[in-house]
Enzyme design. Structure first.
Site, mmCIF file in Angstrom:
data_model
loop_
_atom_site.group_PDB
_atom_site.id
_atom_site.type_symbol
_atom_site.label_atom_id
_atom_site.label_comp_id
_atom_site.label_asym_id
_atom_site.label_seq_id
_atom_site.Cartn_x
_atom_site.Cartn_y
_atom_site.Cartn_z
ATOM 1 N N LYS A 51 0.846 -1.202 0.000
ATOM 2 C CA LYS A 51 0.000 0.000 0.000
ATOM 3 C C LYS A 51 0.876 1.246 0.000
ATOM 4 O O LYS A 51 0.658 2.165 -0.782
ATOM 5 C CB LYS A 51 -0.895 0.009 1.252
ATOM 6 N N GLN A 95 -6.325 -2.262 9.986
ATOM 7 C CA GLN A 95 -5.701 -3.463 9.410
ATOM 8 C C GLN A 95 -5.956 -4.661 10.325
ATOM 9 O O GLN A 95 -5.569 -4.641 11.493
ATOM 10 C CB GLN A 95 -4.193 -3.224 9.254
ATOM 11 N N ASP A 118 -12.428 1.023 2.880
ATOM 12 C CA ASP A 118 -12.337 -0.444 2.824
ATOM 13 C C ASP A 118 -13.722 -1.076 2.625
ATOM 14 O O ASP A 118 -13.835 -2.259 2.312
ATOM 15 C CB ASP A 118 -11.754 -0.952 4.157
#
Ligand code: NDP
Length: 283
Positions: A51, A95, A118
């Protein structure tokens, strides 16, 4: 047999995103994503590294907030609240994994759904299920873009999704259904997996078990999308599919690495840029 090249497709999308980032920069806006991390393992380290690499390449701001694993719920909620209020932040991502004492869905719920790039906030999940606008989880979005790029229509096809997580399995099953595929979802309690995988026109595997899918489990000319990321004893990254043997029977197949992974990251950048456009310019 044709390899579905996620690396190549993601490069094409990257060029479109660079253009969008430049347009935002002309308005003095730099999209920004904040990743909250609590626990790390080899897979999450890889995701975060990828990322960061992509966001830096695109000129988008990416910040990793490493939180001490001993943090209490209130402390974590305060971090999320502050990020929700910060107008320079366009995307917030938690995460996984997080320590067991946290219910990750409760954390996703606290992220403003405008910044939920997300697509895991219950509002986004609900909106997408109802076919309303919202953020689609990046892996599902990336897979649908890959199929589109290769002109693979899913309409009327039997799509078998192996794995039913909220992160990958369910969102991709929902997207396939919306595109008129007939969808079967398999999971760890499925009895005789092969019965189902054998009937797939499109097989999507998101489990996390090396060589779960063998050549005798598929029919000829199937399209295989391997989402899995596994680390072999030698430290090599492989998917869930026995690639060398399975590929011989496929019409299309993704590789690991270089298949779904690069698409997931590029979709995260896309959602972050979209958020910056919507939130800050109203477009
Ligand atoms: P989870 O562990 O959350 O889910 C795994 C799913 O696989 C569960 O639904 C589980 O069933 C099912 N499962 C486990 N064993 C079997 C089995 N023997 N047969 C059939 N189904 C089984 O993982 P994620 O969905 O988060 O991720 C799946 C894989 O994809 C991982 O390898 C992950 O690293 C990778 N990944 C890759 C991404 C990419 O961009 N390429 C992005 C995200 C993830 P049950 O629900 O019954 O437990």
């Amino acid at each position: 047999m044709e390899i579905i090249d996620g690396k190549f497709v993601s490069e094409q999308i990257k060029n479109e995103l660079k253009w969008k980032v430049n347009k935002l920069k002309e308005c003095s806006i730099i999209p920004k994503l904040v990743i909250i991390t609590l626990e790390n393992n080899a897979a999450t380290e890889l995701y975060i590294r990828n990322k960061k690499r992509l966001f830096n390449e695109l000129g988008i701001c990416i910040e990793q907030k490493i939180v001490d694993v001993s943090i209490e719920m209130n402390g974590l909620l305060k971090i999320i609240e502050d990020l929700n209020k910060d107008n320079t932040v366009d995307g917030i991502l938690i995460q996984s994994p997080v320590p067991d004492r946290f219910n990750i869905n409760e954390l996703f719920e606290k992220i403003s759904f405008y910044k939920d790039v997300d697509g895991f906030n219950p509002i986004n999940v609900g909106r997408i299920s109802l076919e309303m606008n919202g953020y689609v989880p990046c892996t599902a979005l990336g897979i649908m873009q890959l199929l589109k790029y290769y002109n693979i229509s899913v309409k009327g096809k039997h799509a078998v999704v192996v794995g039913r997580s909220n992160i990958v399995g369910k969102p991709i099953a929902r997207m396939l259904l919306q595109e008129d595929a007939t969808v079967t979802i398999c999971h760890s309690k499925t009895v005789n997996l092969k019965t189902y995988t054998k009937t797939a026109d499109i097989l999507i595997v998101a489990v996390g078990k090396e060589k779960l899918i063998q050549a005798d489990m598929i029919k000829d000319n199937v399209i295989v999308i391997d989402v899995g990321i596994n680390f072999t004893k030698e430290g090599k990254i492989v998917g869930d599919v026995d690639f060398e043997n399975v590929k011989k029977k496929c019409s299309y197949i993704t590789k690991v690495p270089g298949g779904v992974g690069p698409m997931t990251v590029v979709m995260l950048a896309k959602n972050t840029i979209d958020s910056a456009n919507k939130r800050r310019l109203g477009v």
